[in-house]
Design a protein around this motif. Sequence first.
Motif, short mmCIF file in Angstrom:
data_model
loop_
_atom_site.label_atom_id
_atom_site.label_comp_id
_atom_site.label_asym_id
_atom_site.label_seq_id
_atom_site.Cartn_x
_atom_site.Cartn_y
_atom_site.Cartn_z
N MET A 1 11.45 33.49 62.83
CA MET A 1 11.40 32.04 63.02
C MET A 1 10.14 31.63 63.78
O MET A 1 9.59 30.56 63.56
CB MET A 1 12.67 31.57 63.75
N GLU A 2 9.67 32.51 64.67
CA GLU A 2 8.42 32.23 65.39
C GLU A 2 7.26 32.19 64.38
O GLU A 2 6.39 31.32 64.45
CB GLU A 2 8.19 33.34 66.43
N ASP A 3 7.27 33.14 63.44
CA ASP A 3 6.22 33.16 62.40
C ASP A 3 6.28 31.89 61.54
O ASP A 3 5.26 31.29 61.21
CB ASP A 3 6.39 34.39 61.50
N PHE A 4 7.50 31.48 61.17
CA PHE A 4 7.66 30.25 60.37
C PHE A 4 7.08 29.06 61.16
O PHE A 4 6.39 28.21 60.62
CB PHE A 4 9.15 29.99 60.11
N ARG A 5 7.43 29.02 62.46
CA ARG A 5 6.98 27.89 63.28
C ARG A 5 5.45 27.86 63.36
O ARG A 5 4.84 26.82 63.17
CB ARG A 5 7.58 28.02 64.70
N LYS A 6 4.86 29.03 63.61
CA LYS A 6 3.39 29.08 63.73
C LYS A 6 2.73 28.62 62.43
O LYS A 6 1.71 27.94 62.45
CB LYS A 6 2.95 30.51 64.05
N GLN A 7 3.32 29.03 61.31
CA GLN A 7 2.74 28.65 60.01
C GLN A 7 2.85 27.14 59.81
O GLN A 7 1.92 26.50 59.32
CB GLN A 7 3.46 29.40 58.89
N ALA A 8 3.98 26.56 60.24
CA ALA A 8 4.15 25.10 60.11
C ALA A 8 3.16 24.38 61.03
O ALA A 8 2.55 23.37 60.64
CB ALA A 8 5.58 24.71 60.46
N GLU A 9 2.94 24.92 62.24
CA GLU A 9 2.03 24.27 63.19
C GLU A 9 0.58 24.42 62.76
O GLU A 9 -0.23 23.53 62.98
CB GLU A 9 2.23 24.88 64.60
N ARG A 10 0.28 25.55 62.13
CA ARG A 10 -1.10 25.81 61.72
C ARG A 10 -1.63 24.69 60.81
O ARG A 10 -2.81 24.35 60.83
CB ARG A 10 -1.14 27.15 60.98
N PHE A 11 -0.74 24.11 60.02
CA PHE A 11 -1.20 23.06 59.10
C PHE A 11 -0.97 21.66 59.66
O PHE A 11 -1.08 20.67 58.95
CB PHE A 11 -0.51 23.23 57.73
N GLY A 12 -0.57 21.60 60.92
CA GLY A 12 -0.53 20.29 61.58
C GLY A 12 0.84 19.65 61.74
O GLY A 12 0.92 18.44 62.00
N THR A 13 1.91 20.43 61.66
CA THR A 13 3.23 19.84 61.93
C THR A 13 3.37 19.60 63.42
O THR A 13 3.05 20.48 64.23
CB THR A 13 4.36 20.82 61.50
#
Length: 317
Positions: free
Chosen positions: A69-81
């Motif tokens: 879930m941390e990886d999912f979150r980082k990926q979502a944040e990387r694109f500006g969520t």
Amino acid sequence: MSNDSNVEKVKVLIIGSGPAGYTAAIYAARAELKPMMYAGFQPGGQLMITNEVENYPGYPEGIMGPKMMEDFRKQAERFGTEIRYSTVTEVDLSNRPFIVKADDGKTIEAEAVIISTGASAKWLGLESEQRLNGYGVSACAVCDGYFYRGQEVAIVGGGDTAAEEALYLSKLCKKVNMLVRKDQLRASIVMQRRVEAAENINILYNHETLEVMGEKEVEGVKVKNNVTGEEKIIPVTGFFVAIGHKPNTDIFKGQLDMDEVGYLITKSDSTATNIEGVFAAGDAQDKIYRQAVTAAGTGCMAALEAERFLIGREMGA
Ligand code: NDP
């Protein structure tokens, strides 16, 4: 109404932060929709209370649920969520923009809303069950059954989920004790026949769980026959609870169509709800599959549908 500085406008608001929510966020962010996510009371969702996940494609060695879930979150944040670690408390979906209030005091006006609030497994409520959760106690046989292959386990419940999970476990485990509190199963006839026919499933009718035994991990389960009063300990290493789930959809009652348990109803082959511009993904709308990968799939669908909806509105459709 809060004062104006507390009102923010967004194109896409995502409510909930499990695999469905994060996947919706990744897709919406990459479509430059600048999504905002309210992560809710358990950021990361049910995977935060899971140990190892071995059935999510792309992780050949398996991965711990919280790390995934941390990886999912980082990926979502990387694109500006933009992620807010607060909980939505109130929604008004009667007009667009939709109005959403959260316990951080903010009011959000959203042009589209993606609901990915998930579901919570129901538990028996025993202290030992809570203490050993993740150490032999699980609410997901498909996720954790593999760790008990060749061993003796118990599963509580008599519905379709318990029957399906007992059958799943019976293929991996030496013996499956199915603890059913009534003198009959609630599961559909076809599932009843299947569990009855499985040679290594031992259905214990009229049995209730008194305690999950073990200090650091599950070593057995103490049960009571509620007709004879007889108590005994069954030596098991895995204890599965399959007594139903509750979708986290109470705040949408009266506004969105849901079934009698609270699962949101979406249109066929779609994540669209009965309100145009409101989409539902993941376990909040799925009582059958309930897997991280299926939740992620519907999260992707919801973001693509929200994007199409917003483009349609811009073009005046
Ligand atoms: P259900 O509510 O149908 O069944 C819950 C089961 O758990 C019942 O046997 C109930 O017992 C038992 N139970 C509840 N609380 C306790 C407790 N405290 N102690 C011991 N036992 C308890 O939930 P399911 O998750 O099985 O199914 C939910 C819905 O999803 C159903 O409509 C089902 O048909 C559907 N489903 C469909 C599937 C499919 O089509 N493939 C797969 C899975 C689910 P009691 O009977 O005594 O109340």
